[in-house]
Design a protein around this motif. Structure first.
Motif, PDB file in Angstrom:
ATOM      1  N   LEU A  73       0.765  -1.168  -0.005  1.00  0.00           N
ATOM      2  CA  LEU A  73       0.124  -0.036   0.028  1.00  0.00           C
ATOM      3  C   LEU A  73       0.872   1.310  -0.215  1.00  0.00           C
ATOM      4  N   THR A  74       0.725   2.075  -0.964  1.00  0.00           N
ATOM      5  CA  THR A  74       1.398   3.282  -1.052  1.00  0.00           C
ATOM      6  C   THR A  74       0.347   4.503  -0.633  1.00  0.00           C
ATOM      7  N   ALA A  75       0.664   5.215   0.258  1.00  0.00           N
ATOM      8  CA  ALA A  75      -0.185   6.352   0.531  1.00  0.00           C
ATOM      9  C   ALA A  75       0.716   7.865   0.065  1.00  0.00           C
ATOM     10  N   ILE A  76      -0.073   8.529  -0.485  1.00  0.00           N
ATOM     11  CA  ILE A  76       0.357   9.863  -0.699  1.00  0.00           C
ATOM     12  C   ILE A  76      -0.507  10.769   0.069  1.00  0.00           C
ATOM     13  N   ILE A  77       0.147  11.698   0.811  1.00  0.00           N
ATOM     14  CA  ILE A  77      -0.578  12.347   2.172  1.00  0.00           C
ATOM     15  C   ILE A  77      -0.161  13.808   1.613  1.00  0.00           C
ATOM     16  N   GLU A  78      -1.169  14.612   1.742  1.00  0.00           N
ATOM     17  CA  GLU A  78      -1.193  16.111   1.883  1.00  0.00           C
ATOM     18  C   GLU A  78      -1.394  16.307   3.574  1.00  0.00           C
ATOM     19  N   ILE A  79      -0.369  17.255   4.070  1.00  0.00           N
ATOM     20  CA  ILE A  79      -0.553  17.834   5.249  1.00  0.00           C
ATOM     21  C   ILE A  79      -0.368  18.954   5.613  1.00  0.00           C
ATOM     22  N   THR A  80      -1.442  19.625   6.204  1.00  0.00           N
ATOM     23  CA  THR A  80      -1.296  21.100   6.453  1.00  0.00           C
ATOM     24  C   THR A  80      -1.460  21.461   7.922  1.00  0.00           C
ATOM     25  N   LEU A  81      -0.275  22.302   8.589  1.00  0.00           N
ATOM     26  CA  LEU A  81      -0.226  22.622   9.661  1.00  0.00           C
ATOM     27  C   LEU A  81      -0.941  23.700  10.022  1.00  0.00           C
ATOM     28  N   THR A  85       5.089  28.652  11.132  1.00  0.00           N
ATOM     29  CA  THR A  85       6.297  29.530  11.312  1.00  0.00           C
ATOM     30  C   THR A  85       7.520  28.309  11.013  1.00  0.00           C
ATOM     31  N   ALA A  86       8.655  28.958  10.667  1.00  0.00           N
ATOM     32  CA  ALA A  86       9.765  28.099  10.300  1.00  0.00           C
ATOM     33  C   ALA A  86      10.244  27.116  11.416  1.00  0.00           C
ATOM     34  N   GLU A  87       9.932  27.461  12.629  1.00  0.00           N
ATOM     35  CA  GLU A  87      10.315  26.469  13.754  1.00  0.00           C
ATOM     36  C   GLU A  87       9.302  25.273  13.637  1.00  0.00           C
ATOM     37  N   GLN A  88       8.144  25.580  13.404  1.00  0.00           N
ATOM     38  CA  GLN A  88       6.906  24.596  13.574  1.00  0.00           C
ATOM     39  C   GLN A  88       6.924  23.800  12.225  1.00  0.00           C
ATOM     40  N   LEU A  89       7.323  24.221  10.929  1.00  0.00           N
ATOM     41  CA  LEU A  89       7.751  23.489   9.622  1.00  0.00           C
ATOM     42  C   LEU A  89       8.954  22.698  10.070  1.00  0.00           C
ATOM     43  N   ASP A  90       9.951  23.062  10.528  1.00  0.00           N
ATOM     44  CA  ASP A  90      11.367  22.268  10.858  1.00  0.00           C
ATOM     45  C   ASP A  90      11.038  21.316  11.911  1.00  0.00           C
ATOM     46  N   CYS A 105       9.334  12.923   1.757  1.00  0.00           N
ATOM     47  CA  CYS A 105       8.675  14.265   2.415  1.00  0.00           C
ATOM     48  C   CYS A 105       9.015  15.275   1.738  1.00  0.00           C
ATOM     49  N   TYR A 106       7.832  16.222   1.133  1.00  0.00           N
ATOM     50  CA  TYR A 106       8.388  17.603   0.593  1.00  0.00           C
ATOM     51  C   TYR A 106       7.659  18.566   1.106  1.00  0.00           C
ATOM     52  N   ARG A 107       8.172  19.670   1.414  1.00  0.00           N
ATOM     53  CA  ARG A 107       7.845  20.734   1.948  1.00  0.00           C
ATOM     54  C   ARG A 107       7.072  21.672   0.620  1.00  0.00           C
ATOM     55  N   VAL A 108       5.885  21.966   0.442  1.00  0.00           N
ATOM     56  CA  VAL A 108       5.466  22.532  -0.895  1.00  0.00           C
ATOM     57  C   VAL A 108       4.683  23.626  -0.514  1.00  0.00           C
ATOM     58  N   SER A 109       4.369  24.432  -1.956  1.00  0.00           N
ATOM     59  CA  SER A 109       3.565  25.624  -1.885  1.00  0.00           C
ATOM     60  C   SER A 109       3.262  26.001  -3.270  1.00  0.00           C
ATOM     61  N   PRO A 110       2.137  26.473  -3.476  1.00  0.00           N
ATOM     62  CA  PRO A 110       0.773  26.552  -2.542  1.00  0.00           C
ATOM     63  C   PRO A 110       0.147  25.172  -2.162  1.00  0.00           C
ATOM     64  N   GLY A 111      -0.825  25.342  -1.416  1.00  0.00           N
ATOM     65  CA  GLY A 111      -1.632  24.362  -1.007  1.00  0.00           C
ATOM     66  C   GLY A 111      -1.075  23.759   0.159  1.00  0.00           C
ATOM     67  N   PRO A 112      -1.381  22.440   0.478  1.00  0.00           N
ATOM     68  CA  PRO A 112      -0.682  21.901   1.819  1.00  0.00           C
ATOM     69  C   PRO A 112       0.607  22.331   2.265  1.00  0.00           C
ATOM     70  N   ASN A 139      -0.215  20.275  16.269  1.00  0.00           N
ATOM     71  CA  ASN A 139      -0.145  21.227  15.204  1.00  0.00           C
ATOM     72  C   ASN A 139      -0.543  20.837  13.924  1.00  0.00           C
ATOM     73  N   VAL A 140      -0.935  19.741  13.584  1.00  0.00           N
ATOM     74  CA  VAL A 140      -1.607  19.028  12.245  1.00  0.00           C
ATOM     75  C   VAL A 140      -2.962  19.459  12.145  1.00  0.00           C
ATOM     76  N   ARG A 141      -3.561  20.204  11.533  1.00  0.00           N
ATOM     77  CA  ARG A 141      -4.615  20.816  11.260  1.00  0.00           C
ATOM     78  C   ARG A 141      -5.400  19.830  10.162  1.00  0.00           C
ATOM     79  N   ASN A 142      -4.780  19.437   9.082  1.00  0.00           N
ATOM     80  CA  ASN A 142      -5.421  18.613   7.865  1.00  0.00           C
ATOM     81  C   ASN A 142      -4.645  17.599   7.420  1.00  0.00           C
ATOM     82  N   VAL A 143      -4.961  16.481   7.317  1.00  0.00           N
ATOM     83  CA  VAL A 143      -4.417  15.254   6.789  1.00  0.00           C
ATOM     84  C   VAL A 143      -5.351  14.756   5.731  1.00  0.00           C
ATOM     85  N   ARG A 144      -4.930  14.484   4.403  1.00  0.00           N
ATOM     86  CA  ARG A 144      -5.910  14.118   3.198  1.00  0.00           C
ATOM     87  C   ARG A 144      -5.101  13.120   2.680  1.00  0.00           C
TER      88      ARG A 144
END
Length: 165
Positions: A73-81, A85-90, A105-112, A139-144
């Motif tokens: 099973l491969t899961a592709i997950i969008e995560i929004t915090l 802040t830089a500290e929270q992302l790190d 794991c990729y930090r992306v923009s825009p979107g999640p 700090n995790v607001r949304n997981v899709r």
């Protein structure tokens, strides 16, 4: 991690040929590699060592078929915090990097804020990891999550262009 253009190593034609061959098969002996790139074995060995030292070659690994080792099973997950802040992302990035089931794991923009790729045995295994990793973090607001039904392409190669292109 990308480097500023001013410190990118200069790659000549021989370096590019070596990198192409190593991306296709990193298990080649130095002699086989030298023969394929039309260079002497000592020259080839020096070049490979330099490419490793400069970080062009990060590591050499065996690429496994996840299904054949029980991770179908491969899961592709969008995560929004909640807080970005830089500290929270790190902090989130560091916590996710320690999860064995996470392969990318990729930090992306825009979107999640993050896109995460995870390989697990089955749906119960996914739920266990998701609960442990995502729902336990305040700090995790949304997981899709999207689940792969077919892998059309997977490659570890990086396209390399000649210097200055």
């Amino acid at each position: 991690m990308s480097q500023p253009l001013s410190v990118l190593p200069a790659l000549d034609d021989l370096d590019l040929r070596i990198l192409e061959q190593m991306q296709a098969d990193s298990s080649l002996t130095n002699q086989e590699l030298a023969s394929r790139v039309h260079a002497s074995a000592p020259t080839c060995l020096r070049r490979v060592r330099r490419l490793v030292q400069e970080g062009v070659i990060e590591k050499q690994v065996a690429v496994l078929n996840p299904v054949k080792v029980g991770n179908s099973l491969t899961a592709i997950i969008e995560i929004t915090l909640d807080v970005q802040t830089a500290e929270q992302l790190d902090a989130f990035e560091a916590s996710i990097a320690s999860v064995a089931e996470v392969t990318q794991c990729y930090r992306v923009s825009p979107g999640p804020d993050f896109i995460v790729i995870m390989q697990v045995r089955d749906m119960p295994a996914y739920h266990a990891v998701a609960h442990r990793v995502f729902t336990s973090q305040a700090n995790v607001r949304n997981v899709r999550t999207f689940f792969s039904v077919h892998r059309a392409k997977f490659d570890t190669r990086t396209v390399i262009s000649p210097s200055g292109a």
